[in-house]
Design a protein around this motif. Structure first.
Motif, PDB file in Angstrom:
ATOM      1  N   GLU A 105       6.514 -13.435   1.138  1.00  0.00           N
ATOM      2  CA  GLU A 105       7.896 -13.167   0.715  1.00  0.00           C
ATOM      3  C   GLU A 105       8.404 -11.952   1.489  1.00  0.00           C
ATOM      4  O   GLU A 105       7.865 -10.860   1.363  1.00  0.00           O
ATOM      5  N   ARG A 120       0.382 -12.346  -1.990  1.00  0.00           N
ATOM      6  CA  ARG A 120      -0.639 -12.428  -3.032  1.00  0.00           C
ATOM      7  C   ARG A 120      -2.035 -12.488  -2.406  1.00  0.00           C
ATOM      8  O   ARG A 120      -2.301 -13.312  -1.526  1.00  0.00           O
ATOM      9  N   LEU A 142      -0.616  -8.636  -6.088  1.00  0.00           N
ATOM     10  CA  LEU A 142       0.534  -8.676  -5.190  1.00  0.00           C
ATOM     11  C   LEU A 142       0.493  -7.417  -4.335  1.00  0.00           C
ATOM     12  O   LEU A 142       0.495  -6.298  -4.854  1.00  0.00           O
ATOM     13  N   ALA A 163      -1.273  -9.074 -10.597  1.00  0.00           N
ATOM     14  CA  ALA A 163      -0.439 -10.213 -10.989  1.00  0.00           C
ATOM     15  C   ALA A 163      -0.889 -10.855 -12.291  1.00  0.00           C
ATOM     16  O   ALA A 163      -0.106 -11.577 -12.915  1.00  0.00           O
ATOM     17  N   ASN A 170       6.170 -10.065 -10.480  1.00  0.00           N
ATOM     18  CA  ASN A 170       7.064 -10.335  -9.352  1.00  0.00           C
ATOM     19  C   ASN A 170       8.247  -9.374  -9.335  1.00  0.00           C
ATOM     20  O   ASN A 170       8.663  -8.898  -8.276  1.00  0.00           O
ATOM     21  N   ARG A 174       9.058  -6.726  -6.357  1.00  0.00           N
ATOM     22  CA  ARG A 174      10.326  -6.740  -5.617  1.00  0.00           C
ATOM     23  C   ARG A 174      11.037  -5.391  -5.694  1.00  0.00           C
ATOM     24  O   ARG A 174      11.641  -4.948  -4.718  1.00  0.00           O
TER      25      ARG A 174
END
Length: 215
Positions: A105, A120, A142, A163, A170, A174
């Motif tokens: 990501e 991950r 993560l 995680a 998540n 972020r």
């Protein structure tokens, strides 16, 4: 696995069903597959080849490459435009055998520039009864990284999120990717876990060059 044929960019809040403001950060997703489009980075020794150790430069997001290293069943990753000192001397991973997930990501800033990544890692902890790794004892972390830019050539791991222990892992990742990673002082500060940490998260290995010595 094969590289994704396309890159998908999605507003960070779209998955929550919320109308994101015009300035919302976005994510783009690319594959970690190394069987197509990757080239060897450096010259592997016969010992490396025998052990299956590799150092690869792979397609990433647009002109920002993805670097993949595997040594003794432990993997490390770096992203973007990086100096020779980092490519030759960095190797942040975990003490326990591990492997990366299949999707990167990329967090994009307001101008669409990738500033951080979230990836991950699967931590292959041993079952104490069998002394072998199994899914029941596998951790998931993560890993957030700063993406190297053409004007700084600097990237590194900036933070970790367990995680399995954090329901909002998540979201935490972020937020760290958007707010902490772009200005993280690589080589001057070591990354750490954020949020709750469980017994399956493993222990990070910090191996990073002294960038001040290269100047």
């Amino acid at each position: 696995m094969t590289l994704r044929a396309s890159i998908i960019a999605l507003p960070a809040l779209a998955v929550l069903g919320i109308n994101a403001p015009a300035h919302a950060r976005e994510s783009a997703y690319t594959s970690t597959a190394t069987d197509k489009g990757c080239v060897t980075s450096g010259t592997p020794t016969p010992e490396d080849e025998d052990m299956g150790n590799v150092s690869l430069k792979c397609p990433g997001y647009k002109d920002y490459p993805f670097y993949f290293n595997a040594y003794d069943n432990r993997e490390s990753t770096y992203f973007g435009h990086l100096s020779k000192e980092i490519l030759d001397g960095a190797g942040e991973t975990f003490e326990t055998f591990n492997y990366i997930g299949d999707k990167i990501e990329w967090r994009l800033d307001d101008h669409g520039v990738p500033r951080a990544t979230i990836l991950r890692y699967m931590i292959q902890n041993l079952n104490p009864d069998t002394s072998e790794p199994d899914k029941a004892h596998e951790g998931q972390v993560l890993v957030i990284s700063r993406v190297g830019q053409p004007d700084d050539m600097t990237g590194c791991i900036t933070a970790y999120v367990d995680a399995l222990e954090n329901k909002d892992a998540n979201d935490i990742a972020r937020k760290l990717a958007d707010e902490q990673a772009p200005g993280f002082p690589c080589g001057k500060q070591q990354p750490k876990f954020h949020g709750k940490t469980g017994k399956l998260s493993g222990y990070p290995v910090y191996n990073y060059p002294d960038l001040s010595a290269a100047k």
